[in-house]
Design an enzyme around this catalytic site. Structure first.
Site, mmCIF file in Angstrom:
data_model
loop_
_atom_site.group_PDB
_atom_site.id
_atom_site.type_symbol
_atom_site.label_atom_id
_atom_site.label_comp_id
_atom_site.label_asym_id
_atom_site.label_seq_id
_atom_site.Cartn_x
_atom_site.Cartn_y
_atom_site.Cartn_z
ATOM 1 N N HIS A 76 0.772 -1.235 -0.011
ATOM 2 C CA HIS A 76 -0.201 -0.064 0.119
ATOM 3 C C HIS A 76 0.896 1.364 -0.173
ATOM 4 O O HIS A 76 0.377 2.457 0.332
ATOM 5 C CB HIS A 76 -0.974 0.005 1.207
ATOM 6 C CG HIS A 76 -1.714 -1.221 1.224
ATOM 7 N ND1 HIS A 76 -2.635 -1.528 2.421
ATOM 8 C CD2 HIS A 76 -2.338 -1.725 0.132
ATOM 9 C CE1 HIS A 76 -3.205 -2.784 1.963
ATOM 10 N NE2 HIS A 76 -3.377 -2.833 0.777
ATOM 11 N N SER B 139 -2.294 -9.246 10.610
ATOM 12 C CA SER B 139 -3.554 -9.004 9.476
ATOM 13 C C SER B 139 -4.701 -9.756 9.710
ATOM 14 O O SER B 139 -4.561 -10.881 9.929
ATOM 15 C CB SER B 139 -2.808 -9.182 8.248
ATOM 16 O OG SER B 139 -3.662 -9.114 7.326
#
Ligand SMILES: [Zn+2]
Length: 257
Positions: free
Chosen positions: A128, A201
Site C-alpha cells: 500500500h 493482519s
C-alpha cells in the site's frame, strides 16, 4: 488447525519458525504489528478512516480542497508514526532480512516502521505504499513531507523540485492502481515459500488476503499470528493468538531485560 493462546507455546513456535531451518520463509505484516507500537489501526471500526470519507486519488488530482485535506491527514499521521517506535517483532524481522533468513517481507502498512527497524530494503515489498514521504505523480521523484508541509502551510500546492508535477504522499490511495511490480513479486514469493507467516493482519483487505491462499495452495506451511480469527484460519497449520511484540521479545537481540 492448532490454536495457541499460551505465550510459552507461542514462543516455542516462533523459535522453531525463525531458527533458520524452516526453509524459504516469507512474512506478511498488517496493522496488528504496528498497533503494538502505538500506531492506531486507521481502517478499524472507530479508526480515523472509518469516521472520515477517504480522499480518493481522483479527488486528490482534481480538487484543490480535497488535496489540502489529504495533506493535512498525512501530516497528522506522520506525527503519529514519528511518535511510535519499532517493537520486537519489527526488530526480529529486520535482523532476519539482514542475515538472509527471510526471502521477502510483504507489508500492508504505510508507517515505515520496518525501515526504521533496519530491514534490508531489497527484502521489503510495501503493498500500500508508504505515508512517511511523498513522490511526484509525474516523474516519481521522492520528496520529504517536512518540505511539503512548509509549502502547504503557505497555501500552495507541494510540487516536484525536478519537474513541477504534483507531489502526493507515497501511499496507494483509494481509487489508485496497486503497484503491479510489487504485487507480482509478492505473489511469486508466496508461491515459492516453504513457510508463509502472517503477522497482525485480519486478512480482510484484498489483494493482500490472496497471498496466503497462493502460498497454501503451493503447499507452504501457513502460520497466522493475529489476535482475532481470520477468514483463512481453516488453511493454517497454526493460529497464534498472543501479543505480537511479547511473543517476539525472546528472539529480539536488542531487548532490554
Ligand atoms: Zn517530478
Amino acid at each position: 488447525m492448532d490454536e495457541i493462546v499460551n505465550l510459552t507455546e507461542a514462543q516455542a513456535v516462533l523459535r522453531d519458525l525463525f531458527g533458520g531451518s524452516a526453509g524459504r520463509l516469507v512474512v506478511m505484516t498488517g496493522a496488528g504489528i504496528s498497533t503494538e507500537s502505538g500506531v492506531p489501526d486507521f481502517r478499524s471500526p472507530g479508526g480515523l478512516w472509518s469516521r472520515m470519507q477517504p480522499v480518493t486519488f481522483q479527488d486528490f488530482v482534481s480538487d484543490p480542497d480535497q488535496r489540502r485535506e489529504d495533506w493535512r491527514r498525512r501530516f497528522e499521521m506522520k506525527e503519529i508514526f514519528d511518535r511510535a517506535a519499532p517493537n520486537a517483532a519489527h526488530r526480529v524481522l529486520a535482523g532476519l532480512s539482514r542475515t538472509g533468513g527471510l526471502e521477502l517481507l510483504i507489508t500492508q502498512n504505510v508507517d515505515g516502521l520496518h525501515q526504521r527497524a533496519g530491514v534490508a530494503e531489497e527484502c521489503l515489498v510495501e503493498l500500500h505504499g508508504n505515508s512517511t514521504y511523498a513522490t511526484c505523480l509525474d516523474c516519481g521523484q521522492r520528496a520529504e513531507l517536512e518540505q511539503a508541509r512548509h509549502v502547504w502551510a503557505d497555501h500552495q500546492d507541494p510540487v516536484c523540485a525536478a519537474c513541477g508535477g504534483l507531489l502526493k504522499a507515497a501511499v496507494v490511495s483509494f481509487g489508485q492502481a496497486m503497484p503491479e511490480a510489487a504485487l507480482r513479486r509478492a505473489a511469486e514469493a508466496a508461491a515459492q515459500a516453504d513457510v508463509f507467516v502472517v503477522i497482525g493482519s485480519s486478512l480482510l483487505v484484498q489483494p493482500a488476503a490472496q497471498l496466503p491462499v497462493i502460498a497454501a495452495r503451493a503447499h507452504a506451511r501457513l502460520i497466522l499470528i493475529n489476535r482475532e480469527a481470520t477468514p483463512l484460519d481453516h488453511l493454517a497449520e497454526v493460529s497464534v493468538r498472543t501479543s505480537i511484540a511479547e511473543t517476539f521479545s525472546h528472539l529480539d537481540p536488542g531487548k532490554v531485560t
